[in-house]
Structure formats: structure tokens, C-alpha cells
Design a protein around this motif. Structure first.
Motif, PDB file in Angstrom:
ATOM      1  N   ILE A  98       0.862  -1.181   0.000  1.00  0.00           N
ATOM      2  CA  ILE A  98       0.000   0.000   0.000  1.00  0.00           C
ATOM      3  C   ILE A  98       0.897   1.228   0.000  1.00  0.00           C
ATOM      4  N   ASN A  99       0.667   2.086  -0.971  1.00  0.00           N
ATOM      5  CA  ASN A  99       1.525   3.264  -1.142  1.00  0.00           C
ATOM      6  C   ASN A  99       1.617   4.077   0.150  1.00  0.00           C
ATOM      7  N   PRO A 100       2.839   4.205   0.702  1.00  0.00           N
ATOM      8  CA  PRO A 100       2.986   4.856   2.008  1.00  0.00           C
ATOM      9  C   PRO A 100       2.687   6.355   2.004  1.00  0.00           C
ATOM     10  N   VAL A 101       2.687   6.997   0.837  1.00  0.00           N
ATOM     11  CA  VAL A 101       2.499   8.447   0.835  1.00  0.00           C
ATOM     12  C   VAL A 101       1.075   8.860   0.482  1.00  0.00           C
ATOM     13  N   ARG A 102       0.189   7.876   0.290  1.00  0.00           N
ATOM     14  CA  ARG A 102      -1.201   8.226  -0.005  1.00  0.00           C
ATOM     15  C   ARG A 102      -2.102   7.741   1.124  1.00  0.00           C
ATOM     16  N   TYR A 146      -2.820   7.397   7.047  1.00  0.00           N
ATOM     17  CA  TYR A 146      -1.777   6.865   6.177  1.00  0.00           C
ATOM     18  C   TYR A 146      -1.369   5.475   6.653  1.00  0.00           C
TER      19      TYR A 146
END
Lengths: 601, 318
Positions: A98-102, A146
Motif C-alpha cells: 500500500i503506497n505509504p504516501v497516499r 496513512y
């Protein structure tokens, strides 16, 4: 018509290397097919083709049909529509997946919003429903959070919710619980089974864990080397594996129930010292194991059947009587060590200060001892403080309170200065979890071991010591001259053990030393530990999250939870009759194909 | 609370850095051979009274520490001292030259952002293909061209041969100035386009191998959306960090470019002032470059939590 029909699937890399050699498998709606194999078996490659995912420029042959629609050759919008509506995948590590910055809300809704043109509000509503369905506590809050703000188990629920956003009919799960703690694994697996039943989805479940496959799957396909080794009804395959490979896999799988080969307890306790075989061994190398395996499995089955009163199948390995030397070592050790244990940990605590948060107590007032020649298992989940404990024993970390004594000498805290450092190193050596990271890629393995030996030569010839040890752990002359890159994971871990032993330590700490390895390789390494203990009277502190592995190696075990020792005692007794509820929870969380764990569709 | 503390910490660090830089900048002058007095007197042999007057006027009779304190005290009131070559206040000299350099750096910055990012994104998306290889080889070749050679080359091609742009001077009015600054900015930007292009490519290629990109693909997102939302977005961090580091280099390189194109900006002023031992001007320019560098990097640091929510402001990535 099957939901998923893979037939004669082949996959070649651009270089011409063939990774899949004609795979056949099918999944029916509402059923779960286990895809079992070790690393490099092609199980992930096979499963990913159902979503039209494969390595760049790979050449595919055969056919992969979802509801009759050919996936191979599908491209562009049609392929993306298939991924959004028909087939979805749950990946192994939600932390990486899971994209850490979204935000999590963005992760959940982006495919609907961008692909299907669903409005933000409608997508959000659907995300809320699914977060409820996967039993996340606070959907409204999670939507704006997040990934780093959630635990691994919660994140995997998000991943599952994300996979269900498009209402898929086929769910591909690629080792969805391997990165999770055992108690969390149990929750996630039960959740997956529930969702499958509620939605009538078909499931293709990739795992290396036969126990887990046995609990969850209706059918199984065993893969090795890109070929199907065996297929059939899950329970039937576990009960009577037909293929040679499956038999070895079943034998190598660590189990909690080694009823036909009980672990003998510590020598100092005088309970069972010197009595018979100290340790059950892993599968002996070579043909003997193959010959014995069916017998072993059959007897295990019989035992289990009478005990549990159902059709449970318990994988077990053939018992190999240990060398008489083992008994002798234990016997002689018993006298001295009843007085002075080799490792004594006394009231040790360690607390970490976290910026902006309350301090975290990693280890709280831990006290235990290991007699010379014994093996102690430390079991706990992530965050239980087991690694901190190991690091303090090895001297990488200083306890806030308490003392650590090795062979009567104070070894509390990180050593200062060269002399103290070398002395500490001779007391304790550690084998780390990941042999891909713990060996220097530029240094040939023989030199790595020789360098360690040279530091602690004491009149020995370092080169000779290195050769002897590497021979002992079973590396050929060519492998000894090679750099770690060319070796397999199991070979590397054996190098790491040789390097630790080159120092002639009094205590060997193994921190999750087999967790990164395949079960068959793990079995080899565990077997090596057992043999070395028998030969050298090695004392081992064995840290693991895997109760089955601990059962195989350790005389005594202690259970850690949030830095506290909740239970300790002889391994067999502890696992068979756990006194503490947490130990029971850990044990119940280990998936196994018996009554309490029937999750097949 | 955390934000306030971290911004406070940043400011304190900034002040400390500037203080240390001011010490270095000021006292290095005493290590350099050459006496400012002899420059001021220009080889004449005036009366001792005249010498004493000049010495007094420029504060050269004071001890180094007193001179430093006087200088640094002046800076707080916007007084950087007097230029020895122009015989006017340093601030006036600098303000006179600032617009050209500012224009040069801004246009170069735009060129770097547009072409650097474009080259990097193109190479990363087409990684392993001939497009990628062509971009990488071209970037490497351009990176090997020193900016003064690029300047000469650009003048020969675009100014002399094609006559598209002027080769000299800074022009009058806004558009004429921009037209005059295009070639110098391009020559200045060239090396940095290469750097940003390569950083962008490698940061994106690293992200392309990440599992979250595969997950996004498996969810049925279009390739463009995956690159935009999951690859480029996650590569912003390293690109931003490197960009911050480039600012000082850009200011320093501008001195070469300004000389080559006959622009009268801060860069050419710096070179000229070093040549003429005009220490007040040199000190002021160097301090300015240090201040800009430190400030830009402080801003980059403060932006990191926006780029990556895992970075708690001031705590660094974990």
C-alpha cells in the motif's frame, strides 16, 4: 465452466529460460484451491497470470480463462476492466503493497474513481461498507489515515477491502498472512473464509504453509520447479501424499505435535537427562528419508487419529535416534551446570524512548537461565521484545537494569574497547534472520569464516578452521570459494552458522534464523543445529515466532508478550498443556487441518 | 507543537550556520596575500595623512576582531560596508547586479525542471528499451560538457549561425531581457538537467520495482495513472532533496556563464571583485550564497512531511 481455468500454461523469460512447464489448474465458484510450493516453484507466477500480470517481455503459452474469457493476450481497457471487476489479488506484505504516501481512502477508492468513473462520494461510501465488512474498527478515521498509522493486520484488512471494491468473483491471495503474526494470521484467514462464503467467490490461495492450506483449502495443487507435482483433494493429499516431493514437504513441515518423538527435557532438571534420543531429527539427508517418510507419516496419522478422534492429519518426520554422544554430552553436562548455568539473565529491562509518544518497554524484568549444552526457545510475536532480548545478550544493546552472565562472566551491556569486544564475541555469537543481508556480498564465504576465526585464532590455523567448519556444514569446495550471491538461502545460512562457530562461542543466539528459509531448507538447518549440539555440546538461545520450529529444537521454551515472560517450562509440556491464556492463544492460532480449523468452503 | 518546535530548531540551525559561515568568510581575507590598502591607493604614493584617512575610512586600522564586529553589526542594519572598487556601498552594488543573476537562475531553474523531469520520466517509463538507453547516453554526454564550452557552443550555433538569440548583454525591458537570458540560462542549466534527469530516472525506477506499484496495476489502474500517482509521486522526495543541493552550484556556476555572455550579474561581479581584492563585495556575495543555500535546504526539509507523511517534521525518515 470453471471460474478460472488454467491449462498447459508455460512461461519463458526473454533469455529463453522456462519458468512454468505446462501448468493445469481450475477454480470453481465458492471453492478454495491451495497453490503450495517453495520459493522458485512458480506459484506466484502462475497465480498472477489470472490477472494478466507477468514479468515484462515474458513469453506465455497455453491458456488462462476467467469465466471463459481468455486472459492471455488481453490488453488495454479490457484487461484493466478484468482486474477491476472480475479478478482481484491480495498481496503478501501490506506494508509494502500500500503506497505509504497516499491515504488509505485514496488506496481504496482510486480504481473506482479513475477507472470506473464512480463519483468520489459513491466510492467513499463503498469503501466505508467494505471497511465494515473486513471489521476495521473506525472506517471514518481510517479513510484519512496513512498506512504507517495502522498495524500490519489492520493494513492487510485494508488490502482485502481494496481487493473487494470491484466485487470480484475470483480472489487471488499470495501468502496474505506470511508477513503477519500468528494470532493476526488466524484472524485474517478466518476473515477471508467468511468473505468467500458470503460472496461465493472462488479463491486461489498461495502458501508455503501446508498446515494453513490444510485448514482453508478444498483442493490443492503442489508446485515445484514450475511443474505440478500433485493435485487433488486437500485432506486426501495431506493424508496420503502420492508424489515424492509432497511427501518430503509434509515431512519437513514443523509441527506442534511430534507425539511419536517427544522432546527430551533439560539435562539439569534431572527429569529425563540422558534418556534415549534427545532430539527428534529433521529428515535425514539422502534416500533414507524418502524411504522412511511414508512410514513416519502413517504412524503419525494413526497416533493423531486415536488422539483427536477425527480425521486430522499430522505431518511428522521420521524419528532418527541421535548419536550416543548426545546423551553422553548431556549426561556429563548435567553435573556441572546444575550449579552454574551458561547463560544467566537476571532482572533485565530495556525501555525505548519514542519521540512524542510514551516510552516503550521492550523487555521488562526478564530472568532466565540456560544450562551448558541446552537449548532454550524464546517465542513471541512482533513487538514482544524477543529481538531486543537477543541483542542485549549478544552485547549490541545495554539493558537499563539487570545483569547478563555468560559462563560466570559478566556480559551486561555493550563491550568497550577491543579486548572486551573480543571477549564478548567469544562468549556469544549470533546467527541473524536474513542470510541475504548478514553476509558481505563482496567477500567469498571461506574468507568470511576465516576472518572470523583469525580474530580468535588462539593458536589455530584460521584457514584450516574455516575449511573444517564449512565442510561440516556441508558446503563443497567450489561453494566455499564462491561469493554469497551464488549460494542459495539455506547455504548462506549454513555459512552464517559456520562463521559464528569459527569464534568457538560458548553460546549461540539464533534470532529467527530459519524464518526466511523454505521449509525443506529450514529442516536442513534445524537438523544441522541438532547435530552440532550433539557433537559440540553447543548451547543455543533460539528465538522464533514459529512454535513448531521451537518444538523441534528446544528443550525449554519461554513465551514473551509485550516484553514480559508470561510462561516458561519444558517445551513439550508447555505446548501440550499451556497454562497461560496467551500461550493457548498462540497455539490455537497455528493453522492446522483439524476440527477447530475447518475453513474450507 | 511539533511543527513549531521543528521550525524553531531549523531557524536556530540556520542562524548558527550563517554565523560560522560569516566567520569563515570574513577571516579568510586575512589569509589571502595582498593588502586592500595597496589596491585602494592604486600604486600612487600619497602622503601619510592621506593613507591614514583611507585606512580610517575603511576601518583597516582596527584589529581583525573589531573589524569583524563592525562588519557583522553593519549587516544587521543592511550595511555590508563599502566597495573598494566602486567606492559606493556594497548593498547598492549588489542590488544593481541582482536582477540579471536572478533572471538567469529563474529561467535556468525552469529549464532544469521541465527538461530534467521530462528526460527522467521518459527514461524510467521506457526503462530497458532503446529510448531509455538513448536518453541516458545523451544525458551522460551532455553532463560531460563544461558550462563554458556549452556557452561557446550555444553562441556559435544559436547566436552566430542561426541568429535566433543575441550573444551579448542583458537587454532592455522584460521580454528583451528574457530573450537575452535564454542562451546563458540554457548553458547554465545543461549540467543540472543531466543531474535532475538521472536522479528522476533512478528514483522512479526504484519505485517501479516496489510492490505497491504492482498492487496499483493489479487493481486495474491505467499505466499513466500508476506512473503519476504511485511512481512519480513517490519519487518526489529524492528529487526535491537533490534540487536543494543544486541551488548553491547554480549560483556559483552563474559566474562563469555571466563572464562568457558578458552579463553584469553577481557572478561576474564576484570574479571581478576577487581579482581586485574588493573584500567587502566578496564577503557579501559569499555570505548571500551561503544564506540562500541554507534557506532553500531548510525549506526542502520542511516540505518533506508533505511529500512523505512518514517523515515527522524534524525527525527524519524512518
Amino acid at each position: 465452466m470453471s471460474l478460472l481455468e488454467i491449462s498447459q500454461l508455460t512461461l519463458d523469460l526473454p533469455g529463453g529460460k522456462r519458468l512454468l512447464h505446462g501448468i493445469d489448474l481450475s477454480v470453481e465458484p465458492g471453492r478454495t484451491v491451495g497453490l503450495v510450493g517453495e520459493s522458485g516453484s512458480g506459484k506466484s507466477l502462475t497465480a498472477r497470470t489470472a490477472l494478466g500480470l507477468f514479468p515484462e517481455r515474458a513469453v506465455l503459452g497455453g491458456s488462462v480463462r476467467v469465466d471463459g474469457v481468455e486472459v492471455l493476450g488481453l490488453a488495454g481497457p479490457a484487461l484493466r476492466a478484468l482486474r477491476r471487476r472480475d479478478v482481484a489479488m491480495v498481496f503478501q506484505d501490506p506494508r509494502a503493497g500500500i503506497n505509504p504516501v497516499r491515504t488509505l481512502g485514496d488506496h481504496l477508492t482510486e480504481a473506482l474513481r479513475l477507472g470506473e468513473g464512480v463519483s468520489g462520494e459513491a466510492a467513499r461510501k463503498r469503501a466505508m461498507e467494505l471497511m465494515e465488512a473486513v471489521r476495521l474498527p473506525r472506517p471514518e478515521k481510517h479513510f484519512h489515515q496513512y498506512p504507517h498509522e495502522l498495524s500490519g493486520g489492520q493494513l492487510q484488512r485494508i488490502m482485502i477491502a481494496g481487493a473487494l471494491m470491484g466485487n470480484p468473483r475470483l480472489l487471488v491471495c499470495d501468502e496474505p498472512t506470511t508477513a503477519l503474526d500468528v494470532t493476526t494470521q488466524a484472524e485474517i484467514v478466518r476473515l477471508l473464509a467468511t468473505l468467500r462464503d458470503e460472496r461465493g467467490m472462488g479463491m486461489l490461495f498461495i502458501t508455503h504453509d501446508l498446515g494453513l492450506a490444510g485448514a482453508l483449502c478444498d483442493d490443492v495443487v503442489v508446485l515445484a520447479g514450475g511443474r505440478v507435482q500433485e493435485r487433488g483433494d486437500m485432506a486426501a493429499v495431506l493424508a496420503a501424499p502420492a508424489a515424492e516431493y509432497t511427501r518430503r514437504l509434509v515431512a519437513a513441515t514443523p509441527s506442534l505435535h511430534l507425539d511419536d518423538a517427544p522432546v527430551v527435557s533439560l539435562p539439569d532438571a534431572g527429569r529425563l537427562a540422558g534418556a534415549g534420543g534427545r532430539h527428534e531429527a529433521g529428515p535425514a539427508t539422502g534416500g533414507a528419508a524418502a524411504g522412511e517418510a511414508p512410514d513416519g507419516a502413517a504412524s503419525a496419522e494413526a497416533t493423531a487419529g486415536t488422539r483427536a478422534g477425527d480425521d486430522a492429519v499430522v505431518p511428522a518426520e521420521p524419528a532418527v535416534p541421535s548419536a550416543p554422544a548426545a546423551g553422553a554430552t548431556a549426561g556429563t553436562g548435567a553435573g556441572d551446570d546444575a550449579v552454574v548455568p551458561l547463560l544467566r539473565v537476571d532482572g533485565v529491562s530495556r525501555t525505548y524512548a519514542v519521540r512524542g509518544k510514551d516510552p516503550v518497554t521492550a523487555v521488562a524484568d526478564a530472568s532466565f537461565a540456560i544450562p551448558r549444552g541446552a537449548a532454550l526457545g524464546v517465542v513471541g510475536e512482533s513487538g514482544s521484545g524477543k529481538s531486543t532480548l537477543a541483542r542485549m545478550v549478544v552485547g549490541l544493546e545495554t539493558p537499563d537494569r539487570g545483569t547478563i552472565t555468560v559462563a560466570g562472566k559478566d556480559r551486561t551491556g555493550t563491550p568497550r574497547g577491543r579486548e572486551e569486544r573480543l571477549a564478548h564475541a567469544r562468549s556469544v555469537q549470533m546467527v541473524f534472520q536474513d542470510p541475504y543481508l548478514s553476509l558481505d556480498p563482496r567477500i567469498p564465504v571461506h574468507r568470511a569464516v576465516r576472518d572470523a576465526a583469525a580474530l580468535h585464532a588462539e593458536g589455530r590455523d584460521p584457514a584450516k578452521v574455516a575449511t573444517e567448519l564449512l565442510d561440516r556444514v556441508g558446503l563443497t569446495v567450489e561453494q566455499q570459494a564462491a561469493r554469497p550471491r551464488t549460494l542459495s538461502g539455506g547455504q548462506r545460512q549454513r555459512v552464517a552458522m559456520a562463521r559464528a562457530l569459527a569464534v568457538q562461542p560458548e553460546l549461540l543466539v539464533m534470532d529467527e534464523a530459519t524464518s526466511a528459509l523454505d521449509v525443506s531448507v529450514q529442516a536442513q538447518v534445524l537438523e544441522l543445529v541438532t547435530q552440532l549440539r550433539a557433537e559440540r555440546g553447543l548451547t543455543v538461545l533460539f528465538i522464533s515466532h514459529d512454535l513448531g520450529v521451537v518444538r523441534r529444537v528446544c528443550d525449554e521454551t519461554l513465551v514473551l508478550r509485550r516484553g514480559e515472560i508470561v510462561e516458561a517450562g519444558p517445551t513439550a509440556a508447555l505446548l501440550d498443556h499451556p497454562a497461560h491464556e496467551y500461550t493457548r492463544l498462540l497455539l490455537d492460532s497455528v493453522p492446522r487441518p483439524d476440527a477447530g480449523w475447518r475453513l474450507a468452503g | 507543537m511539533n511543527i513549531v518546535r521543528s521550525v524553531g530548531g531549523k531557524l536556530a540551525g540556520l542562524v548558527l550556520t550563517l554565523f560560522l559561515a560569516s566567520l569563515l568568510v570574513f577571516f579568510s581575507r586575512f589569509l589571502v596575500p595582498g593588502d586592500p590598502l595597496s589596491f585602494l591607493l592604486r600604486g600612487r604614493k600619497p602622503s601619510p595623512e592621506a593613507i591614514a584617512a583611507v585606512t580610517e575610512q575603511y576601518g583597516l586600522n582596527l584589529s581583525p576582531w573589531e573589524q569583524y564586529l563592525k562588519w557583522i553589526g553593519g549587516i544587521f542594519t543592511g550595511d555590508f560596508g563599502r566597495s573598494m572598487q566602486y567606492r559606493q556601498s556594497v548593498s547598492e552594488v549588489l542590488l544593481d547586479r541582482l536582477p540579471v543573476t536572478l533572471g538567469l537562475v529563474i529561467i535556468a531553474g525552469l529549464l532544469i525542471t521541465v527538461f530534467g523531469l521530462a528526460a527522467g520520466i521518459l527514461a524510467a517509463v521506457k526503462r530497458g528499451t532503446w529510448v531509455d538507453k538513448t536518453v541516458v547516453v545523451t544525458l551522460t554526454a551532455f553532463g560531460a560538457i563544461p558550462s563554458f564550452v556549452a556557452a561557446v557552443g550555444f553562441i556559435a550555433l544559436f547566436a552566430v549561425q542561426l541568429g535566433w538569440f543575441p550573444s551579448f548583454g542583458s537587454g532592455e525591458g522584460f521580454w528583451d531581457t528574457v530573450r537575452h537570458l535564454i542562451l546563458p540560462s540554457a548553458a547554465l542549466a545543461l549540467v543540472y538537467v543531466v543531474l535532475i534527469g538521472k536522479v528522476t530516472r533512478s528514483a522512479m525506477v526504484e519505485q517501479l520495482g516496489r510492490e505497491h506499484v504492482e498492487v496499483a496495476t493489479s487493481r486495474g489502474l491505467s499505466p499513466a495513472a500508476v506512473v503519476r500517482r504511485h511512481v512519480l509521486r513517490n519519487a518526489v522526495g529524492p528529487i526535491l532533496t537533490v534540487s536543494g543541493m543544486l541551488v548553491a552550484g547554480l549560483l556559483v556556476s552563474s559566474s562563469i556563464i555571466e563572464s562568457a555572455f558578458g552579463l553584469s550579474g553577481l557572478g561576474s561581479l564576484l570574479v571581478q571583485s576577487v581579482d581586485r581584492l574588493d573584500f567587502p563585495v566578496v564577503q557579501a556575495i559569499v555570505l548571500l550564497v551561503v544564506a540562500v543555500f541554507v534557506a532553500v535546504n531548510a525549506v526542502v526539509d520542511l516540505l518533506q512531511p508533505l511529500v512523505d507523511p512518514r517523515t515527522v517534521a524534524g525527525a527524519g525518515a524512518r
